[in-house]
Scaffold this motif. Structure first.
Motif, short mmCIF file in Angstrom:
data_model
loop_
_atom_site.label_atom_id
_atom_site.label_comp_id
_atom_site.label_asym_id
_atom_site.label_seq_id
_atom_site.Cartn_x
_atom_site.Cartn_y
_atom_site.Cartn_z
N PRO A 43 45.89 50.32 30.48
CA PRO A 43 46.80 50.40 29.33
C PRO A 43 48.27 50.47 29.73
O PRO A 43 49.15 50.29 28.88
CB PRO A 43 46.35 51.66 28.59
CG PRO A 43 45.54 52.44 29.57
CD PRO A 43 44.98 51.47 30.56
N ARG A 78 41.80 40.70 27.73
CA ARG A 78 41.42 41.85 26.89
C ARG A 78 40.79 42.96 27.75
O ARG A 78 41.12 44.13 27.59
CB ARG A 78 40.45 41.42 25.78
CG ARG A 78 41.16 40.75 24.61
CD ARG A 78 40.23 40.55 23.43
NE ARG A 78 39.17 39.59 23.68
CZ ARG A 78 39.32 38.26 23.63
NH1 ARG A 78 40.50 37.74 23.34
NH2 ARG A 78 38.30 37.47 23.86
N SER A 79 39.91 42.59 28.67
CA SER A 79 39.27 43.59 29.53
C SER A 79 40.29 44.23 30.47
O SER A 79 40.24 45.44 30.71
CB SER A 79 38.15 42.95 30.35
OG SER A 79 37.10 42.59 29.49
N GLN A 125 42.23 46.77 28.53
CA GLN A 125 41.44 47.97 28.23
C GLN A 125 41.37 48.89 29.45
O GLN A 125 41.47 50.10 29.33
CB GLN A 125 40.01 47.57 27.82
CG GLN A 125 39.94 47.08 26.39
CD GLN A 125 38.54 46.55 26.04
OE1 GLN A 125 37.73 46.29 26.91
NE2 GLN A 125 38.29 46.39 24.75
N ARG A 126 41.24 48.30 30.62
CA ARG A 126 41.15 49.08 31.85
C ARG A 126 42.51 49.61 32.31
O ARG A 126 42.57 50.61 33.03
CB ARG A 126 40.57 48.23 32.98
CG ARG A 126 39.10 47.93 32.84
CD ARG A 126 38.62 47.29 34.12
NE ARG A 126 37.27 46.80 34.00
CZ ARG A 126 36.56 46.36 35.02
NH1 ARG A 126 37.08 46.33 36.23
NH2 ARG A 126 35.34 45.93 34.84
#
Length: 198
Positions: free
Chosen positions: A44, A37-38, A41-42
């Motif tokens: 895309p 998930r991280s 987010q960083r």
């Protein structure tokens, strides 16, 4: 140089060299999902392939975002139709990666990231030897057990099953291109980024 990807027996398609498949695996509770998930987010620009599963959604999970939740009979039908790039049974449930969506993204030059179980990761290593495979390890087995129990989402029987599986899975870490210990979250995330973009 063009990379040839196996699509089905007897058929191949060419893929731009910029597209690549990245496999992230490791035992249950090691933090794969949180790292993924991280990472998304960083970055895309990464394409995350949503897996299909027969397990029930956990609190807060959304169909089509975390997983596609389907019945066992529907899953077995998709297996018979050759719709999965890989699939496996884990802790009493089926998990699989939809074939066409992944191949289309690789062909279009995307980095495609899969977060999958060990058996599926092994299947990918056979069918996609050029895939980058990353194994996430816990700092210790005791810490892994603490994390699995801390989720408070599984029965005692399911926890015991996950821990038995985890012991076997950890033994397979050396089969993978890169091993990353998820002791410090930020460090583990940077190690994954270095492997992907370094």
């Amino acid at each position: 140089m063009m990379q040839v990807l196996p699509i089905e027996s007897g058929a191949t398609k060419e893929c731009p060299p910029s597209g690549r498949l990245i496999v992230l695996t490791g035992p249950s509770g090691v933090g794969k999902g949180t790292l993924m998930r991280s990472l998304l987010q960083r970055h895309p620009e990464l394409y995350y392939s949503v897996s299909v599963t027969t397990r029930s959604p956990r609190p807060g999970e959304i169909d089509g975002k975390n997983y596609y939740f389907i019945s066992r009979s529907k899953f077995e039908q998709l297996v018979a139709q050759g719709e999965f790039l890989e699939w496996a049974e884990f802790a009493g449930n089926y998990y699989g990666t939809p074939r066409e969506a992944v191949l289309n993204q690789i062909r279009s030059g995307k980095l495609v990231v899969l977060e999958i179980e060990l058996e599926g990761a092994r299947q990918i290593r056979v069918s996609f030897p050029s895939a980058l495979s990353i194994f996430i390890l816990p700092p210790s087995f005791d810490e892994l057990e603490k994390r699995i129990r801390g989720r408070a989402q599984d029965s005692e029987e399911a926890i015991a099953r996950r821990l038995r599986c985890a012991q076997e899975e950890i033994k397979a870490a050396n089969e993978f291109d890169i091993q990353i210990v998820n002791d410090d979250f930020e460090t583990a995330l940077k190690d994954i980024e270095a492997a992907l973009f370094g």
